[in-house]
Structures are given as structure tokens and as C-alpha cells.
Write a protein that holds these residues in place. Structure first.
Motif, PDB file in Angstrom:
ATOM      1  N   CYS A  27      68.039  93.542  19.051  1.00 53.99           N
ATOM      2  CA  CYS A  27      68.007  92.146  19.507  1.00 53.99           C
ATOM      3  C   CYS A  27      68.433  91.196  18.396  1.00 53.99           C
ATOM      4  O   CYS A  27      69.251  90.287  18.612  1.00 53.99           O
ATOM      5  CB  CYS A  27      66.608  91.784  19.984  1.00 53.99           C
ATOM      6  SG  CYS A  27      66.070  92.649  21.481  1.00 53.99           S
ATOM      7  N   ILE A  28      67.881  91.401  17.206  1.00 55.33           N
ATOM      8  CA  ILE A  28      68.240  90.550  16.072  1.00 55.33           C
ATOM      9  C   ILE A  28      69.721  90.700  15.753  1.00 55.33           C
ATOM     10  O   ILE A  28      70.425  89.713  15.497  1.00 55.33           O
ATOM     11  CB  ILE A  28      67.381  90.890  14.842  1.00 55.33           C
ATOM     12  CG1 ILE A  28      65.917  90.548  15.104  1.00 55.33           C
ATOM     13  CG2 ILE A  28      67.893  90.160  13.602  1.00 55.33           C
ATOM     14  CD1 ILE A  28      64.977  90.991  14.002  1.00 55.33           C
ATOM     15  N   LEU A  31      71.854  88.696  18.264  1.00 50.43           N
ATOM     16  CA  LEU A  31      71.750  87.247  18.072  1.00 50.43           C
ATOM     17  C   LEU A  31      72.453  86.790  16.794  1.00 50.43           C
ATOM     18  O   LEU A  31      73.121  85.750  16.772  1.00 50.43           O
ATOM     19  CB  LEU A  31      70.278  86.829  18.039  1.00 50.43           C
ATOM     20  CG  LEU A  31      69.529  86.971  19.363  1.00 50.43           C
ATOM     21  CD1 LEU A  31      68.050  86.664  19.183  1.00 50.43           C
ATOM     22  CD2 LEU A  31      70.130  86.069  20.420  1.00 50.43           C
ATOM     23  N   VAL A  32      72.303  87.567  15.723  1.00 49.28           N
ATOM     24  CA  VAL A  32      72.984  87.219  14.471  1.00 49.28           C
ATOM     25  C   VAL A  32      74.494  87.340  14.641  1.00 49.28           C
ATOM     26  O   VAL A  32      75.263  86.498  14.146  1.00 49.28           O
ATOM     27  CB  VAL A  32      72.485  88.109  13.320  1.00 49.28           C
ATOM     28  CG1 VAL A  32      73.350  87.922  12.070  1.00 49.28           C
ATOM     29  CG2 VAL A  32      71.029  87.801  12.988  1.00 49.28           C
ATOM     30  N   ALA A  35      75.682  84.315  16.458  1.00 47.89           N
ATOM     31  CA  ALA A  35      75.647  83.151  15.572  1.00 47.89           C
ATOM     32  C   ALA A  35      76.816  83.184  14.588  1.00 47.89           C
ATOM     33  O   ALA A  35      77.460  82.156  14.343  1.00 47.89           O
ATOM     34  CB  ALA A  35      74.319  83.113  14.813  1.00 47.89           C
ATOM     35  N   PHE A 265      64.939  80.577   9.922  1.00 43.38           N
ATOM     36  CA  PHE A 265      65.909  81.542  10.433  1.00 43.38           C
ATOM     37  C   PHE A 265      65.217  82.862  10.772  1.00 43.38           C
ATOM     38  O   PHE A 265      65.455  83.452  11.840  1.00 43.38           O
ATOM     39  CB  PHE A 265      67.008  81.774   9.398  1.00 43.38           C
ATOM     40  CG  PHE A 265      68.078  82.723   9.839  1.00 43.38           C
ATOM     41  CD1 PHE A 265      69.180  82.274  10.551  1.00 43.38           C
ATOM     42  CD2 PHE A 265      67.989  84.086   9.555  1.00 43.38           C
ATOM     43  CE1 PHE A 265      70.168  83.152  10.967  1.00 43.38           C
ATOM     44  CE2 PHE A 265      68.974  84.971   9.965  1.00 43.38           C
ATOM     45  CZ  PHE A 265      70.061  84.502  10.668  1.00 43.38           C
ATOM     46  N   MET A 268      62.916  82.331  13.835  1.00 44.21           N
ATOM     47  CA  MET A 268      63.666  82.078  15.063  1.00 44.21           C
ATOM     48  C   MET A 268      64.388  83.326  15.552  1.00 44.21           C
ATOM     49  O   MET A 268      64.294  83.693  16.729  1.00 44.21           O
ATOM     50  CB  MET A 268      64.676  80.948  14.823  1.00 44.21           C
ATOM     51  CG  MET A 268      65.463  80.544  16.068  1.00 44.21           C
ATOM     52  SD  MET A 268      64.439  79.846  17.386  1.00 44.21           S
ATOM     53  CE  MET A 268      64.101  78.221  16.700  1.00 44.21           C
ATOM     54  N   TYR A 269      65.116  83.989  14.658  1.00 42.58           N
ATOM     55  CA  TYR A 269      65.911  85.138  15.068  1.00 42.58           C
ATOM     56  C   TYR A 269      65.107  86.437  15.110  1.00 42.58           C
ATOM     57  O   TYR A 269      65.502  87.380  15.796  1.00 42.58           O
ATOM     58  CB  TYR A 269      67.115  85.302  14.138  1.00 42.58           C
ATOM     59  CG  TYR A 269      68.219  84.335  14.442  1.00 42.58           C
ATOM     60  CD1 TYR A 269      69.282  84.694  15.268  1.00 42.58           C
ATOM     61  CD2 TYR A 269      68.207  83.043  13.933  1.00 42.58           C
ATOM     62  CE1 TYR A 269      70.296  83.806  15.567  1.00 42.58           C
ATOM     63  CE2 TYR A 269      69.210  82.134  14.226  1.00 42.58           C
ATOM     64  CZ  TYR A 269      70.251  82.527  15.044  1.00 42.58           C
ATOM     65  OH  TYR A 269      71.243  81.629  15.350  1.00 42.58           O
ATOM     66  N   SER A 273      63.669  83.644  19.445  1.00 40.08           N
ATOM     67  CA  SER A 273      64.865  83.755  20.299  1.00 40.08           C
ATOM     68  C   SER A 273      64.890  85.035  21.127  1.00 40.08           C
ATOM     69  O   SER A 273      65.095  84.973  22.346  1.00 40.08           O
ATOM     70  CB  SER A 273      66.131  83.627  19.457  1.00 40.08           C
ATOM     71  OG  SER A 273      66.256  82.314  18.947  1.00 40.08           O
ATOM     72  N   PRO A 274      64.682  86.215  20.518  1.00 38.31           N
ATOM     73  CA  PRO A 274      64.685  87.424  21.370  1.00 38.31           C
ATOM     74  C   PRO A 274      63.555  87.434  22.386  1.00 38.31           C
ATOM     75  O   PRO A 274      63.729  87.939  23.498  1.00 38.31           O
ATOM     76  CB  PRO A 274      64.546  88.570  20.354  1.00 38.31           C
ATOM     77  CG  PRO A 274      64.055  87.945  19.100  1.00 38.31           C
ATOM     78  CD  PRO A 274      64.584  86.555  19.094  1.00 38.31           C
TER      79      PRO A 274
END
Length: 311
Positions: A27-28, A31-32, A35, A265, A268-269, A273-274
Motif C-alpha cells: 500500500c505504501i 501511494l509513494v 506521489a 509524511f 500520512m503514507y 492514506s492507505p
């Protein structure tokens, strides 16, 4: 379609938290990656805009086309990310490679879907946006010719109406990205209508689910905001608002600003967020299941079995 019986919000969030926790690394990573790609696209578009603007002439006319292409690409990333977190909620154990492989799948369908959804949001907002633009132009360029209090009041009402229209239609279309990837037998146009039908009577549920994450979002952004707050703590409210509007706030200490941003960061990440994206995907999955059980949608419309069960 009427409100259907769904899994309670607390249970849905508990499922989302445990299931993304089991695949936290993937998941991370997704998302990264999004971004980073969005950041690269943003920097590239800015550089291209400066280059085309410097050349002038017909070259500058290409910029809207370039921006549209970039927006469509980001939209396809969002659709694929939605499907990735749907698979997370369904405990399929996807890896980050699945996300990158999925980006190249059904590209045309995703682009058509993004354009179709954007078109309808634009059409719904247009009747409110046009007089709103006129009022803002009036306040900026010809304030002496009108009663500012009256025009400003009308503008505020229209602004609220504009935000309400955008919010309501965004909730109505919220299931559309999942339908595009989860129900390949549904056409692009029918998918949007299906999202509207599924969300009828259920928009409030999704809205409350999203609002329930505001505390987590605030907690995640607090470390990044705190150094700025401390650097300007001596200002009065009026001076603070003026500095905010004129972009003249005191800059925080470099070390504290970097440390706060890094902490935000990570929180959040790494968690917020996930957690949020898996919960929203879970809302679609539970709504689809409840709608099928209630007969609100048919197997022929959304498929008797999920895509991942057919593989």
C-alpha cells in the motif's frame, strides 16, 4: 435504488484497518509511486509551460492540450489505485507490481471513463459556475458600479451552491472508478448510471465515512503545520490573516520544518492514506454485495462473481 442494509461503518473500518495492515508495504509503495509520478509530471508540466510561454505564438496554445493529457494520465492512476485497494480489501494479496501492470490495462476505457465523469460534473456545475464567475469579475474589475455587499452576498450563496453541487455529484459518481475496473462487462456510460443508482440513498453513508477520517488527517498534518504556527505565534488574528493572504508569514526553522514534514509524511503514507483508501474501497465492495442481495442491481449488470474470482 433505496438505502440497502450494509456492514456497519465501525466494522467496515475495522476490516479496512486489518486488511491494509496485512499488506502495508504494498500500500505504501503504491501511494509513494503515485506521489512521485504526480510530482514528476507537475515539475515537467511547469517546465514545459515556461518553455512554451517563452516561445510564444502557436506553441503556447499547446499547453491546454498537454495539461489535459497529464490530467487524464493522473486520472488513470487514480482509477488503478482504487482497484488496487479494492483488491486489498478483498484480501487478494496484490503486490506493487500488479499496480504497475494494471496501469497499462484498459487504458482507453479508463480515459473514456475519466472524460465522461468529468463532463457530467462540469455540466452539473456550469449553471452555478457561470454567474459565479461573472460576480467575481464584477468585484475585481468594476466594484464601483455595484452594491458590493449585495453582490458579495449573492456570490457567497452561489459559491456554497457550487460546492454543494460538486460534493453531491462527486458522491453520486464515487463508485464509478471501481465499476470501471471491477465490472468490465459494464459500458463506460452505463457504469456512471450504475454508480448513481447504487449511491441513491447511500451518499450520506459515504460522506460520514469520509468525515470520520478528518481527525486522522488533522493528526497527520499537525507535525508539518506546527513549526509554522510556532514561528508566527506572536501575531494577532488580523495580522496573521493579512500575512497569510500576502504570503508573508514568518518562515519556521529549517530543521523543525523538515522534521515536521517527515513525520507528517510517515503518518500520512504509512497509516492514514492507505486506511482511508481501503475503507472507501470496502464501502464499494459492501455496497455492491448488499445491492445484489437486495436485488437492487442484478448479476447481469455487475457480474455474479468478482473479476478476481474468475482468474
Amino acid at each position: 435504488m433505496n438505502r440497502v442494509d450494509m456492514l456497519p461503518r465501525a466494522q467496515l473500518k475495522q476490516n479496512a484497518r486489518s486488511r491494509f495492515g496485512a499488506r502495508r508495504g504494498a500500500c505504501i509503495g503504491v501511494l509513494v509511486a503515485i506521489a512521485l509520478m504526480s510530482g514528476v509530471l507537475s515539475v515537467s508540466s511547469t517546465a514545459l509551460q515556461n518553455t512554451l510561454g517563452a516561445e510564444g505564438g502557436g506553441a503556447s496554445l499547446l499547453m491546454p492540450i498537454v495539461m489535459m493529457v497529464l490530467m487524464l494520465f493522473v486520472s488513470t492512476l487514480g482509477i488503478e489505485a482504487s482497484y488496487f485497494f479494492l483488491r486489498i480489501y478483498r484480501e487478494e494479496k496484490p503486490v506493487i507490481g500488479d499496480f504497475f501492470a494494471g496501469i497499462t490495462q484498459e487504458v482507453g476505457r479508463k480515459i473514456k471513463g475519466a472524460l465522461w465523469q468529468g463532463l457530467w460534473i462540469y455540466l452539473w456545475a456550469l449553471p452555478v459556475a457561470m454567474p459565479l464567475v461573472w460576480i467575481f469579475a464584477t468585484l475585481m474589475y468594476a466594484p464601483a458600479n455595484y452594491d458590493l455587499l449585495l453582490v458579495g452576498g449573492i456570490g457567497l450563496v452561489l459559491l456554497v451552491a457550487f460546492l454543494v453541487v460538486i460534493a453531491v455529484k462527486s458522491l453520486s459518481y464515487a463508485m464509478y472508478p471501481y465499476i470501471l475496473r471491477d465490472c468490465p462487462q459494464v459500458s463506460v456510460r452505463e457504469g456512471l448510471r450504475l454508480s448513481v443508482r447504487m449511491m441513491k440513498g447511500n451518499k450520506g453513508r459515504l460522506c460520514i465515512l469520509m468525515i470520520s477520517f478528518w481527525g486522522w488527517v488533522l493528526l497527520a498534518t499537525l507535525p508539518a503545520m506546527l513549526p509554522m504556527v510556532l514561528a508566527n505565534r506572536g501575531m494577532g488574528l488580523q495580522a496573521l490573516l493579512m500575512a497569510l493572504l500576502t504570503n508573508t508569514l514568518n518562515a519556521p526553522d529549517g530543521v523543525s520544518a523538515i522534521l515536521g514534514s517527515v513525520i507528517s509524511f510517515i503518518v500520512m503514507y504509512g497509516f492514514v492514506s492507505p486506511y482511508l483508501y481501503t475503507a472507501e474501497a470496502g464501502f464499494y465492495d459492501e455496497l455492491k454485495r448488499a445491492s445484489l442481495a437486495a436485488g437492487s442491481v442484478s448479476d447481469a449488470e455487475v457480474g455474479a462473481s468478482r473479476v478476481w474470482e474468475q482468474e
